[in-house]
Motif scaffolding. Structure first.
Motif, short mmCIF file in Angstrom:
data_model
loop_
_atom_site.label_atom_id
_atom_site.label_comp_id
_atom_site.label_asym_id
_atom_site.label_seq_id
_atom_site.Cartn_x
_atom_site.Cartn_y
_atom_site.Cartn_z
N ILE A 80 65.72 -39.73 7.80
CA ILE A 80 67.08 -39.17 7.83
C ILE A 80 67.27 -38.32 9.08
N ILE A 81 66.29 -37.51 9.41
CA ILE A 81 66.40 -36.68 10.62
C ILE A 81 66.49 -37.56 11.85
N LEU A 82 65.69 -38.60 11.90
CA LEU A 82 65.70 -39.49 13.06
C LEU A 82 66.98 -40.32 13.15
N SER A 83 67.70 -40.44 12.03
CA SER A 83 68.98 -41.15 12.06
C SER A 83 70.08 -40.32 12.73
N LYS A 84 69.81 -39.02 12.89
CA LYS A 84 70.70 -38.07 13.56
C LYS A 84 72.05 -37.91 12.86
N ASN A 85 72.01 -37.99 11.55
CA ASN A 85 73.21 -37.70 10.76
C ASN A 85 73.37 -36.19 10.69
N LYS A 86 74.52 -35.68 11.12
CA LYS A 86 74.70 -34.23 11.23
C LYS A 86 74.51 -33.50 9.91
N PHE A 87 75.01 -34.06 8.84
CA PHE A 87 74.97 -33.38 7.55
C PHE A 87 73.59 -33.48 6.91
N TYR A 88 73.10 -34.69 6.75
CA TYR A 88 71.86 -34.89 6.01
C TYR A 88 70.61 -34.53 6.82
N SER A 89 70.68 -34.56 8.14
CA SER A 89 69.51 -34.17 8.95
C SER A 89 69.19 -32.70 8.74
N LEU A 90 70.20 -31.88 8.71
CA LEU A 90 70.00 -30.45 8.49
C LEU A 90 69.44 -30.18 7.09
N LEU A 91 69.96 -30.87 6.11
CA LEU A 91 69.44 -30.71 4.75
C LEU A 91 67.99 -31.18 4.66
N SER A 92 67.69 -32.26 5.38
CA SER A 92 66.34 -32.83 5.33
C SER A 92 65.31 -31.90 5.95
N ILE A 93 65.64 -31.32 7.09
CA ILE A 93 64.66 -30.41 7.70
C ILE A 93 64.45 -29.17 6.82
N ASN A 94 65.51 -28.73 6.16
CA ASN A 94 65.36 -27.61 5.22
C ASN A 94 64.39 -27.98 4.10
N ALA A 95 64.56 -29.19 3.56
CA ALA A 95 63.68 -29.62 2.48
C ALA A 95 62.23 -29.75 2.96
N LEU A 96 62.05 -30.30 4.16
CA LEU A 96 60.69 -30.44 4.70
C LEU A 96 60.01 -29.09 4.84
N ILE A 97 60.76 -28.09 5.30
CA ILE A 97 60.18 -26.76 5.51
C ILE A 97 59.96 -26.03 4.18
N GLU A 98 60.97 -26.02 3.33
CA GLU A 98 60.88 -25.27 2.07
C GLU A 98 59.79 -25.81 1.14
N LYS A 99 59.62 -27.12 1.12
CA LYS A 99 58.65 -27.73 0.21
C LYS A 99 57.30 -27.98 0.87
N ASN A 100 57.15 -27.53 2.14
CA ASN A 100 55.90 -27.72 2.89
C ASN A 100 55.42 -29.17 2.85
N LEU A 101 56.31 -30.09 3.18
CA LEU A 101 55.98 -31.51 3.10
C LEU A 101 55.24 -32.02 4.33
N ILE A 102 55.35 -31.29 5.44
CA ILE A 102 54.66 -31.69 6.67
C ILE A 102 53.84 -30.52 7.16
N ASP A 103 52.58 -30.80 7.46
CA ASP A 103 51.67 -29.76 7.94
C ASP A 103 51.72 -29.58 9.45
N GLU A 104 52.18 -30.59 10.15
CA GLU A 104 52.19 -30.56 11.62
C GLU A 104 53.37 -29.75 12.14
#
Length: 170
Positions: A80-104
């Protein structure tokens, strides 16, 4: 009275002659307007379809997340982030950070860069920068995080007060 009728006929004749002399130009203009309208309709349909697909991916990622399938959820959020959708990209990065889905951390920072390059308002860009600074501070990169916060303070951002408070308390 006759002159008025003659003027009307003369005007009508001028319009008809103008049309006959420029018939090809009128038809070309009409054809171009029709093509532009059709193209706009197709672009709108394509955009709606893409937005629908991205929203379905976001919902699917949320379902994966609730069923503890973090790997698939993270994969979809990244898409979703790589699709560069303005609305869902922002929500997706929030989810990745809040849920600690990526360690890198570098991957997350690259995603922040992608999102910052989308066409957001100045206020939203400030919010994204604020979130990035908080992420950096959370990951023990205080110097970089504080630099971003200082930039927000200098440009009199809406988040100036919060940035000052974080710098003082850190």
């Amino acid at each position: 009275m006759e002159q008025n009728i003659e003027n009307k006929l003369d005007f009508k004749t001028k319009i008809i002659n103008f049309y006959h002399n420029n018939k090809i130009k009128f038809l070309c203009l009409l054809f171009i307007l029709i093509i532009i309208t059709i193209l706009k309709i197709f672009v709108d349909i394509k955009t709606k379809k893409e937005n629908t697909n991205i929203s379905e991916k976001y919902i699917k990622a949320g379902v994966y997340l609730t069923s503890n399938d973090k790997k698939n959820a993270a994969k979809l959020y990244e898409e979703i982030i790589l699709s560069k959708n303005k609305f869902y990209s922002l929500l997706s990065i929030n989810a990745l950070i809040e849920k600690n889905l990526i360690d890198e951390n570098e991957k997350i920072l690259n995603y922040f860069d992608i999102i910052e390059n989308l066409n957001y308002t100045e206020e939203k860009l400030d919010l994204i920068s604020f979130k990035k600074a908080l992420f950096l501070i959370k990951k023990s990169k205080d110097k970089e995080g504080k630099k971003i916060l200082k930039n927000l303070i200098e440009k009199e951002s809406k988040y100036k007060f919060l940035a000052e408070e974080i710098i003082i308390n850190k």
